[in-house]
Scaffold this motif. Structure first.
Motif, PDB file in Angstrom:
ATOM      1  N   ASN A   1       0.819  -1.214   0.000  1.00  0.00           N
ATOM      2  CA  ASN A   1       0.000   0.000   0.000  1.00  0.00           C
ATOM      3  C   ASN A   1       0.849   1.259   0.000  1.00  0.00           C
ATOM      4  N   THR A   2       2.023   1.202   0.599  1.00  0.00           N
ATOM      5  CA  THR A   2       2.926   2.357   0.574  1.00  0.00           C
ATOM      6  C   THR A   2       3.409   2.630  -0.844  1.00  0.00           C
TER       7      THR A   2
ATOM      8  N   GLY B   1      -9.335   1.547  -0.600  1.00  0.00           N
ATOM      9  CA  GLY B   1     -10.354   0.701   0.016  1.00  0.00           C
ATOM     10  C   GLY B   1      -9.890  -0.115   1.190  1.00  0.00           C
ATOM     11  N   VAL B   2      -8.965   0.411   1.994  1.00  0.00           N
ATOM     12  CA  VAL B   2      -8.501  -0.358   3.158  1.00  0.00           C
ATOM     13  C   VAL B   2      -9.579  -0.399   4.234  1.00  0.00           C
ATOM     14  N   ASN B   3      -9.499  -1.436   5.058  1.00  0.00           N
ATOM     15  CA  ASN B   3     -10.540  -1.695   6.039  1.00  0.00           C
ATOM     16  C   ASN B   3      -9.928  -2.357   7.263  1.00  0.00           C
ATOM     17  N   ALA B   4     -10.307  -1.902   8.446  1.00  0.00           N
ATOM     18  CA  ALA B   4      -9.727  -2.426   9.687  1.00  0.00           C
ATOM     19  C   ALA B   4     -10.697  -3.303  10.467  1.00  0.00           C
TER      20      ALA B   4
ATOM     21  N   SER C   1       2.106   5.842  -3.129  1.00  0.00           N
ATOM     22  CA  SER C   1       3.129   6.762  -3.628  1.00  0.00           C
ATOM     23  C   SER C   1       2.945   7.045  -5.120  1.00  0.00           C
ATOM     24  N   ILE C   2       2.624   6.004  -5.883  1.00  0.00           N
ATOM     25  CA  ILE C   2       2.343   6.214  -7.307  1.00  0.00           C
ATOM     26  C   ILE C   2       1.067   7.039  -7.476  1.00  0.00           C
ATOM     27  N   ALA C   3       0.060   6.730  -6.675  1.00  0.00           N
ATOM     28  CA  ALA C   3      -1.186   7.503  -6.734  1.00  0.00           C
ATOM     29  C   ALA C   3      -0.947   8.964  -6.388  1.00  0.00           C
TER      30      ALA C   3
ATOM     31  N   ASP D   1      -0.750  -2.332   6.832  1.00  0.00           N
ATOM     32  CA  ASP D   1      -0.983  -1.120   6.036  1.00  0.00           C
ATOM     33  C   ASP D   1      -2.459  -0.925   5.702  1.00  0.00           C
ATOM     34  N   CYS D   2      -3.332  -1.464   6.552  1.00  0.00           N
ATOM     35  CA  CYS D   2      -4.773  -1.245   6.421  1.00  0.00           C
ATOM     36  C   CYS D   2      -5.360  -0.602   7.677  1.00  0.00           C
TER      37      CYS D   2
END
Length: 227
Positions: A100-101, A122-125, A105-107, A133-134
């Motif tokens: 995700n890092t 769309g990360v979810n905990a 970074s590209i985003a 990384d969520c």
């Protein structure tokens, strides 16, 4: 919200990121969707990402080629590591190191080029696999870094990382997506989907997805392999 406000949306082709794309569209953003060909074994997701982006009216869909399989370390990028089909404790082998890092970074770079101040992920905990990384703390830290490390941030833009699913269960996510017109039959979530996008029904991602449709009280449109 002003017309033509742009956002970069990370779209994997799965259930969560597709729902996030629908949410961003509902908020009035012009959506630029971003996917990654990173050496993943479940490449059917790239076709799914293209399908859902088109179905939900993206402005542009971009696929960036990365070779995370060159460093390995994950069952999703190394065919020598089996995808687990039983529940495990701790951080599972499907965790892709720093994924995700790298993706954010590209985003972030594309957002600067587009003049977009908003990135959706769309990360979810709640219903997730234990990936570090969520978590909310990670998203908050990344947003702070983004505002320190970019020309846009230094010049006074308030760069925002949106994670609207963070506190939602999978059933809640599905209900929200259906209310926004998401066609979940277009999505692929399986960690070891076939080239045609058929799901195994056994991996962690399949289990969470299947239970989500049960919790939402709606039919599961997922196409599974026989047996």
């Amino acid at each position: 919200m002003a017309d033509n406000k742009r956002a970069v949306i990370l779209v994997s082709g799965g259930l969560d990121s597709t729902t996030v794309l629908a949410m961003a569209r509902k908020q009035g953003f012009d959506c630029y969707t971003l996917s990654f060909d990173y050496g993943q074994r479940h490449r059917a997701e790239l076709l799914a990402a293209e399908r859902v982006s088109a179905s939900l009216g993206d402005v542009e869909h971009k696929v960036v080629k990365l070779n995370l399989d060159s460093i390995g370390g994950s069952a999703l990028t190394d065919t020598g590591i089996a995808v687990p089909e039983e529940e495990t404790s701790g951080i599972p082998v499907t965790y892709v190191p720093a994924r995700n890092t790298v993706f954010l970074s590209i985003a972030l770079g594309w957002a600067e080029v587009l003049g977009a101040d908003d990135i959706f992920i769309g990360v979810n905990a709640v219903d997730y696999s234990g990936y570090p990384d969520c978590r909310p703390a990670y998203i908050a830290a990344y947003e702070a870094m983004a505002n320190l490390a970019t020309r846009a941030g230094v010049e006074g833009h308030n760069l925002r990382i949106h994670a609207p699913l963070m506190d939602m269960g999978k059933g809640e996510i599905i209900r929200a997506g259906i209310a926004l017109g998401v066609d979940y039959s277009l999505t692929v979530s399986c960690y070891q989907a076939t080239g045609e996008g058929l799901a195994c029904g056994r991996c962690d991602s399949c289990r969470l997805r299947r239970q989500g449709f049960v919790d939402a009280g709606v039919p599961d449109p997922t196409r599974y392999t026989a047996g």
